[in-house]
Design a protein around this motif. Structure first.
Motif, PDB file in Angstrom:
ATOM      1  N   VAL A 288      -0.809  -3.494  12.287  1.00 45.97           N
ATOM      2  CA  VAL A 288      -0.664  -4.552  11.292  1.00 45.97           C
ATOM      3  C   VAL A 288       0.122  -5.714  11.881  1.00 45.97           C
ATOM      4  O   VAL A 288       0.939  -5.535  12.786  1.00 45.97           O
ATOM      5  N   ASP A 289      -0.132  -6.902  11.364  1.00 44.49           N
ATOM      6  CA  ASP A 289       0.532  -8.100  11.849  1.00 44.49           C
ATOM      7  C   ASP A 289       2.044  -8.000  11.611  1.00 44.49           C
ATOM      8  O   ASP A 289       2.493  -7.814  10.475  1.00 44.49           O
ATOM      9  N   ALA A 290       2.802  -8.125  12.678  1.00 41.20           N
ATOM     10  CA  ALA A 290       4.255  -7.937  12.585  1.00 41.20           C
ATOM     11  C   ALA A 290       4.919  -8.965  11.686  1.00 41.20           C
ATOM     12  O   ALA A 290       5.903  -8.663  10.991  1.00 41.20           O
ATOM     13  N   ALA A 291       4.387 -10.182  11.673  1.00 40.61           N
ATOM     14  CA  ALA A 291       5.000 -11.241  10.864  1.00 40.61           C
ATOM     15  C   ALA A 291       4.778 -11.003   9.376  1.00 40.61           C
ATOM     16  O   ALA A 291       5.648 -11.269   8.544  1.00 40.61           O
ATOM     17  N   ALA A 292       3.596 -10.507   9.028  1.00 37.33           N
ATOM     18  CA  ALA A 292       3.260 -10.303   7.614  1.00 37.33           C
ATOM     19  C   ALA A 292       3.734  -8.958   7.081  1.00 37.33           C
ATOM     20  O   ALA A 292       3.888  -8.778   5.869  1.00 37.33           O
ATOM     21  N   ALA A 293       3.969  -8.005   7.970  1.00 39.03           N
ATOM     22  CA  ALA A 293       4.237  -6.631   7.554  1.00 39.03           C
ATOM     23  C   ALA A 293       5.439  -6.451   6.623  1.00 39.03           C
ATOM     24  O   ALA A 293       5.333  -5.728   5.617  1.00 39.03           O
ATOM     25  N   PRO A 294       6.606  -7.066   6.879  1.00 39.54           N
ATOM     26  CA  PRO A 294       7.760  -6.795   6.003  1.00 39.54           C
ATOM     27  C   PRO A 294       7.508  -7.154   4.532  1.00 39.54           C
ATOM     28  O   PRO A 294       7.810  -6.343   3.643  1.00 39.54           O
ATOM     29  N   GLN A 295       6.978  -8.339   4.253  1.00 38.32           N
ATOM     30  CA  GLN A 295       6.721  -8.720   2.869  1.00 38.32           C
ATOM     31  C   GLN A 295       5.583  -7.898   2.276  1.00 38.32           C
ATOM     32  O   GLN A 295       5.627  -7.501   1.116  1.00 38.32           O
ATOM     33  N   ALA A 296       4.563  -7.618   3.084  1.00 44.39           N
ATOM     34  CA  ALA A 296       3.451  -6.805   2.595  1.00 44.39           C
ATOM     35  C   ALA A 296       3.939  -5.405   2.215  1.00 44.39           C
ATOM     36  O   ALA A 296       3.549  -4.861   1.169  1.00 44.39           O
ATOM     37  N   LYS A 297       4.787  -4.832   3.039  1.00 42.74           N
ATOM     38  CA  LYS A 297       5.333  -3.509   2.728  1.00 42.74           C
ATOM     39  C   LYS A 297       6.177  -3.555   1.465  1.00 42.74           C
ATOM     40  O   LYS A 297       6.150  -2.622   0.645  1.00 42.74           O
ATOM     41  N   LEU A 298       6.916  -4.633   1.274  1.00 45.64           N
ATOM     42  CA  LEU A 298       7.746  -4.761   0.076  1.00 45.64           C
ATOM     43  C   LEU A 298       6.906  -4.696  -1.192  1.00 45.64           C
ATOM     44  O   LEU A 298       7.321  -4.089  -2.185  1.00 45.64           O
ATOM     45  N   THR A 299       5.720  -5.292  -1.167  1.00 46.18           N
ATOM     46  CA  THR A 299       4.865  -5.246  -2.365  1.00 46.18           C
ATOM     47  C   THR A 299       4.429  -3.816  -2.666  1.00 46.18           C
ATOM     48  O   THR A 299       4.325  -3.422  -3.829  1.00 46.18           O
ATOM     49  N   LEU A 300       4.185  -3.030  -1.628  1.00 42.97           N
ATOM     50  CA  LEU A 300       3.808  -1.631  -1.834  1.00 42.97           C
ATOM     51  C   LEU A 300       5.004  -0.804  -2.291  1.00 42.97           C
ATOM     52  O   LEU A 300       4.877   0.066  -3.168  1.00 42.97           O
ATOM     53  N   ASP A 301       6.168  -1.058  -1.707  1.00 42.21           N
ATOM     54  CA  ASP A 301       7.376  -0.356  -2.144  1.00 42.21           C
ATOM     55  C   ASP A 301       7.652  -0.629  -3.620  1.00 42.21           C
ATOM     56  O   ASP A 301       8.015   0.285  -4.380  1.00 42.21           O
ATOM     57  N   ARG A 302       7.495  -1.886  -4.020  1.00 34.14           N
ATOM     58  CA  ARG A 302       7.706  -2.225  -5.429  1.00 34.14           C
ATOM     59  C   ARG A 302       6.694  -1.523  -6.323  1.00 34.14           C
ATOM     60  O   ARG A 302       7.020  -1.086  -7.428  1.00 34.14           O
ATOM     61  N   MET A 303       5.462  -1.431  -5.859  1.00 35.84           N
ATOM     62  CA  MET A 303       4.443  -0.719  -6.634  1.00 35.84           C
ATOM     63  C   MET A 303       4.868   0.727  -6.874  1.00 35.84           C
ATOM     64  O   MET A 303       4.799   1.237  -8.012  1.00 35.84           O
ATOM     65  N   LEU A 304       5.323   1.393  -5.847  1.00 34.38           N
ATOM     66  CA  LEU A 304       5.739   2.797  -5.992  1.00 34.38           C
ATOM     67  C   LEU A 304       6.955   2.911  -6.906  1.00 34.38           C
ATOM     68  O   LEU A 304       7.064   3.864  -7.683  1.00 34.38           O
ATOM     69  N   GLU A 305       7.858   1.943  -6.836  1.00 33.36           N
ATOM     70  CA  GLU A 305       9.035   1.949  -7.711  1.00 33.36           C
ATOM     71  C   GLU A 305       8.637   1.794  -9.168  1.00 33.36           C
ATOM     72  O   GLU A 305       9.100   2.524 -10.042  1.00 33.36           O
ATOM     73  N   TYR A 306       7.787   0.800  -9.451  1.00 31.13           N
ATOM     74  CA  TYR A 306       7.335   0.565 -10.837  1.00 31.13           C
ATOM     75  C   TYR A 306       6.554   1.788 -11.356  1.00 31.13           C
ATOM     76  O   TYR A 306       6.740   2.212 -12.504  1.00 31.13           O
ATOM     77  N   ALA A 307       5.708   2.328 -10.518  1.00 29.94           N
ATOM     78  CA  ALA A 307       4.871   3.460 -10.962  1.00 29.94           C
ATOM     79  C   ALA A 307       5.699   4.681 -11.274  1.00 29.94           C
ATOM     80  O   ALA A 307       5.299   5.526 -12.089  1.00 29.94           O
ATOM     81  N   ALA A 308       6.865   4.806 -10.639  1.00 33.39           N
ATOM     82  CA  ALA A 308       7.712   5.981 -10.842  1.00 33.39           C
ATOM     83  C   ALA A 308       8.585   5.887 -12.076  1.00 33.39           C
ATOM     84  O   ALA A 308       9.214   6.858 -12.493  1.00 33.39           O
TER      85      ALA A 308
END
Length: 309
Positions: A288-308
């Motif tokens: 995955v693109d290193a520049a985009a990865a941190p923010q992209a991962k944050l959106t997935l982390d937030r998804m898992l947090e909200y879903a839980a």
């Protein structure tokens, strides 16, 4: 492929998994033989959530590119392999940066960009939170912002807007070609042939198709509904690959698809032979693109947090 050949490939896959410390995840839409050989089968949300908890160091993702990218974002230290790297999702690219920037300029801090997981890493990096078809309504309803730009799928976005009337949902022009192309006339004809059948539809379908549904939900929801329902016949309005799991979990029940059944050409590219090959050679490794990865991962982390919650 003969039964003997299939058995030989499955034995080869089992051996390679042990050698590589690998686990196989498969989406409900891929070939039934691939699903049968997988360790876990599920929809995109289940697979993304599951991947975080698995101990194996190699994850083989039997699905399309955005799924492999999502698993890699959540497991950056692990090796993620796609049996068919060219298997893509057209909708995953159907967003323009200008659309996101215009919405942020207009609504400022009172805007959340909710990105369907069916999207590239770059598009996720423009967003605030990811959602899937199984949790989009829940997450959007709980966002603190009133205005929500929903990307990329206009059909799922429209469905979410109907379920969460207190939010101002701004729609994008993207869509899933497989669900968008479901013929309303063919569905009506099928309903006439099977008047007692429940119609189970995916929210990526058009509004006209969803109006005919008895139940609207993600792939996992469709399967659970069929399993729990007392009905014996079902008209299924999503990609035909789900039939394998429906028949496995609902013995004795009958399932029908429109005359032109929705099929995903990209998912169909994933075969048992390719699963074995990627395990043997390490081909199809996801980066995955290193520049985009941190923010992209944050959106997935937030998804898992909200879903839980």
């Amino acid at each position: 492929m003969t039964q003997q050949k299939t058995l030989e490939i499955c034995e080869r896959i089992a051996r390679l998994k042990q050698e590589r410390d690998a686990v196989i995840l498969a989406h409900y839409y891929v070939d039934p033989a691939v699903q049968a050989a997988a360790d876990y089968v599920g929809d995109s949300f289940y697979l993304a959530k599951l991947a975080v908890s698995l101990p194996q160091q190699v994850i083989v993702l039997c699905g399309v590119e955005f799924m492999g990218e999502s698993v890699k974002l959540l497991n950056p230290a692990k090796t993620v392999l796609l049996p068919e790297p060219l298997a893509d999702c057209p909708m995953a690219h159907m967003v323009e940066r200008a659309t996101v920037e215009a919405a942020r300029a207009e609504y400022g801090d009172d805007l959340a960009v909710a990105c369907y997981v069916n999207s590239t890493v770059e598009i996720k990096s423009w967003s605030d939170v990811c959602v899937t078809s199984s949790n989009a309504v829940k997450i959007v309803s709980e966002l603190p912002q009133r205005h929500v730009l929903f990307i990329p799928d206009r059909n799922l976005g429209r469905y979410v807007a109907e379920q969460v009337p207190g939010k101002h949902i701004i729609l994008n022009k993207g869509y899933c070609p497989r669900h968008e192309d479901v013929s309303l006339d063919e569905l009506l004809a099928l309903k006439a042939e099977h008047p007692h059948a429940e119609v189970l539809a995916h929210p990526e379908c058009t509004a006209a198709v969803l109006e005919q549904a008895s139940y609207i939900g993600a792939t996992s929801g469709i399967i659970a509904r069929a399993e729990a329902s007392e009905a014996e016949e079902f008209i299924v309005v999503t990609v035909r690959g789900v039939l394998h799991e429906l028949e496995r979990r609902c013995p004795g029940k009958r399932f029908f698809f429109t005359k032109t059944p929705p099929t995903c050409r990209d998912m169909d590219m994933v075969t048992l032979e390719k699963v074995a090959a990627c395990l043997e050679t390490g081909s199809g490794e996801v980066a995955v693109d290193a520049a985009a990865a941190p923010q992209a991962k944050l959106t997935l982390d937030r998804m898992l947090e909200y879903a839980a919650r």
